[in-house]
Design a protein around this motif. Structure first.
Motif, PDB file in Angstrom:
ATOM      1  N   TYR A  63       0.969  -1.235   0.030  1.00 43.28           N
ATOM      2  CA  TYR A  63      -0.001  -0.048   0.087  1.00 43.28           C
ATOM      3  C   TYR A  63       0.914   1.150   0.072  1.00 43.28           C
ATOM      4  O   TYR A  63       0.707   2.261  -0.746  1.00 43.28           O
ATOM      5  N   ARG A  89      -4.350  -0.159  -5.017  1.00 44.71           N
ATOM      6  CA  ARG A  89      -4.372   0.436  -3.962  1.00 44.71           C
ATOM      7  C   ARG A  89      -5.472   0.153  -3.232  1.00 44.71           C
ATOM      8  O   ARG A  89      -5.349  -0.107  -2.037  1.00 44.71           O
ATOM      9  N   TYR A 119      -5.164  -3.402  -1.584  1.00 44.46           N
ATOM     10  CA  TYR A 119      -3.998  -3.414  -0.737  1.00 44.46           C
ATOM     11  C   TYR A 119      -4.482  -2.671   0.578  1.00 44.46           C
ATOM     12  O   TYR A 119      -4.033  -2.841   1.637  1.00 44.46           O
TER      13      TYR A 119
END
Length: 153
Positions: free
Chosen positions: A50, A90, A93
């Motif tokens: 991330y 993203r 994550y």
């Protein structure tokens, strides 16, 4: 006198373009480094991935924003695609990182609030049909409420 002013103006223009070129090189370097770290190094946990994908997206946006005039259109398109793919990664994550933080800090997700009148989070007097019993015990024990004094007119 006029020649000196024109020469000074040209000198300032050349310095400005040279500074912009070095800035763009720095932004391009930061973008290339973030891209390399994301692709090659990866991450062993969702939290690390991330952070890496956030760095990549930030570097790509800054590079695209400040160096748009120096970048060709096909490269701009490629950078936008990297940003879109990075955003999708993203999101995934982030969910994984939240689960990891829950495990690290001992947080129990999906805790149901049960109020003193027996109602749950949905506000009704009876539990929902989907969940007949709460997934976890209530957070606080029931507390007896004091009686309100009568209202006098």
């Amino acid at each position: 006198m006029k020649r000196v002013a024109i020469a000074a103006g040209l000198l300032l223009l050349m310095l400005d373009s040279a500074l912009a070129a070095t800035d763009c090189e720095a932004y391009e370097e930061a973008y290339a480094t973030a891209k390399y770290r994301m692709e090659e190094i990866g991450g062993s946990s969702y939290r690390e991935r991330y952070d890496l994908v956030n760095d990549l997206i930030d570097a790509a946006i800054v590079y695209l924003a400040y160096c748009k005039e120096q970048i060709s259109l096909d490269e701009q398109y490629q950078i936008r695609q990297v940003i879109k793919k990075g955003d999708r990664k993203r999101r995934a994550y982030f969910r994984g990182a939240v689960r990891e933080y829950h495990v690290l800090y001992g947080i129990r997700p999906n805790v149901s609030e049960i109020y003193q009148d027996g109602s749950g989070e949905n506000g009704g007097g009876s539990p929902s049909k989907e969940r007949s019993a709460p997934q976890s015990p209530p957070r606080f024990p029931p507390v007896q409420q004091p009686m309100m004094p009568p209202v006098e007119h």
